[in-house]
Write an enzyme that holds these catalytic residues in place. Structure first.
Site, PDB file in Angstrom:
ATOM      1  N   LYS A 126    -108.595  38.930 -29.607  1.00 12.41           N
ATOM      2  CA  LYS A 126    -109.125  38.120 -30.719  1.00 12.41           C
ATOM      3  C   LYS A 126    -110.644  38.123 -30.664  1.00 12.41           C
ATOM      4  O   LYS A 126    -111.223  38.010 -29.573  1.00 12.41           O
ATOM      5  CB  LYS A 126    -108.606  36.675 -30.632  1.00 12.41           C
ATOM      6  N   GLU A 140    -110.523  28.260 -38.230  1.00 17.18           N
ATOM      7  CA  GLU A 140    -110.824  27.048 -37.449  1.00 17.18           C
ATOM      8  C   GLU A 140    -111.687  26.070 -38.236  1.00 17.18           C
ATOM      9  O   GLU A 140    -112.668  26.464 -38.881  1.00 17.18           O
ATOM     10  CB  GLU A 140    -111.527  27.435 -36.130  1.00 17.18           C
ATOM     11  N   ASP A 173    -110.978  31.566 -25.041  1.00 13.56           N
ATOM     12  CA  ASP A 173    -112.197  31.303 -24.264  1.00 13.56           C
ATOM     13  C   ASP A 173    -112.438  29.795 -24.145  1.00 13.56           C
ATOM     14  O   ASP A 173    -113.358  29.365 -23.454  1.00 13.56           O
ATOM     15  CB  ASP A 173    -113.410  32.046 -24.851  1.00 13.56           C
ATOM     16  N   GLU A 230    -114.254  36.563 -32.703  1.00 11.60           N
ATOM     17  CA  GLU A 230    -114.806  35.620 -33.674  1.00 11.60           C
ATOM     18  C   GLU A 230    -115.750  36.347 -34.624  1.00 11.60           C
ATOM     19  O   GLU A 230    -116.530  37.202 -34.197  1.00 11.60           O
ATOM     20  CB  GLU A 230    -115.563  34.499 -32.950  1.00 11.60           C
TER      21      GLU A 230
END
Ligand code: KIV
Length: 294
Positions: A122, A191, A54, A124
């Site tokens: 994926k 991340e 994204d 988050e």
């Protein structure tokens, strides 16, 4: 051998190969890509995974954050990447609000991306999305997790801040990682997290960890395409630029502009002429036509 888009593609990388690579101690290489040629280049190089992230909101669309990205935008760019028929595993990102509202909505949206041909999706988040991850995996959808800094949550996190600086936060990130593994995720991106935390998580998980801005102690690394090649002039500080694409493209376009302005382009060999004798005929024809019309 796996059938992809009607074609036989040998050695296509599947989610379980990522787990196998961790067992074998083989580092996993991932990049983001958003279009056909980026995917072609990434695949020719031989990366293991391509994420249609994204992050396209920022690097392709010029949005201020990833929050504006829609499932249709992800689907559009996933199609472009899949048209390159990569051997690499194509992971499509689930954008903000495409999986939080209900499991049903998450299934519907993830299903759309898988039906296009993505090899995985994926999401988050950690503990709070574990049930959703489980539902997706139970439905046959491979899931990659994404913990540490979650850019989709930057408003509640108070910005894009380094995670895991203190022990309490590190424990929370480890809990997130374990919850995702238990829910059936096949890999997890970590991340912008302190390197020691990423290292401890990597040691404790059976599934591979893939770092971005979280140090060298993960099972793999991922960076954004535009950052690696230097197309983004302001990348995050943890990025290493391997080329100066912004400057390179500026030079190419400037040279084109100058050559057009000076009549140098297009030069002989870059345009096409009529068959011999046809120009005279053409002139004769229009002479009569113009005499009749005016
Ligand atoms: O969208 C994206 O590019 C990502 C990477 C930063 C991992 O999620």
């Amino acid at each position: 051998m796996v059938t992809v888009g009607g074609e036989e593609k040998e050695g296509k990388i599947l989610p379980y190969h990522f787990i196998k690579m961790k067992k074998q101690g083989k580092r996993i290489v991932m990049v983001t890509a958003y279009d056909y040629f980026q995917a072609r280049i990434a695949d020719e190089v031989g990366v293991d995974g391509i994420l249609v992230g994204d992050s396209l909101g920022m690097v392709v669309m010029g949005y201020k954050s990833t929050l504006s990205v829609t499932i249709d935008e992800i689907a559009h760019h996933t199609k472009a990447v899949l048209n390159a028929n990569p051997r690499a595993l194509v992971v499509a990102d689930m954008p903000f609000m495409s999986y939080e509202i209900s499991k049903e909505e998450a299934l519907r949206n993830a299903g759309k991306l898988i039906k296009l041909g993505a090899g995985a999706v994926k999401l988050e988040g950690g503990v709070e999305i574990a049930d959703t991850v489980k539902a997706l995996v139970n439905a046959g959808i491979p899931v990659m997790g994404h913990i540490g800094l979650n850019p989709q949550r930057h408003l509640v996190l108070g910005g894009y801040k380094l995670r895991g600086k203190c022990a309490e936060d590190a424990v929370k990130i480890l809990d997130d990682a374990k919850a995702l593994e238990e829910a059936g995720a096949f890999a997890v991106i970590i991340e912008f997290t302190a390197a020691e935390v990423a290292a401890e998580i990597t040691k404790r998980l059976r599934i591979p960890t893939i770092c971005i801005g979280s140090g060298p102690y993960c099972d793999g690394q991922i960076l954004v395409f535009h950052d690696i090649v230097g197309l983004n002039p302001e990348p995050p500080p943890f990025v290493k630029k391997y080329a100066q694409a912004y400057e390179l493209l500026m030079d190419a376009l400037s040279a084109f502009k100058v050559e057009v302005e000076n009549g140098v382009f297009p030069d002989e060999g870059r345009f096409y002429r009529m068959k011999e004798g046809e120009l005279e005929k053409f002139r004769e024809l229009i002479k009569h036509k113009e005499a009749k019309d005016y």
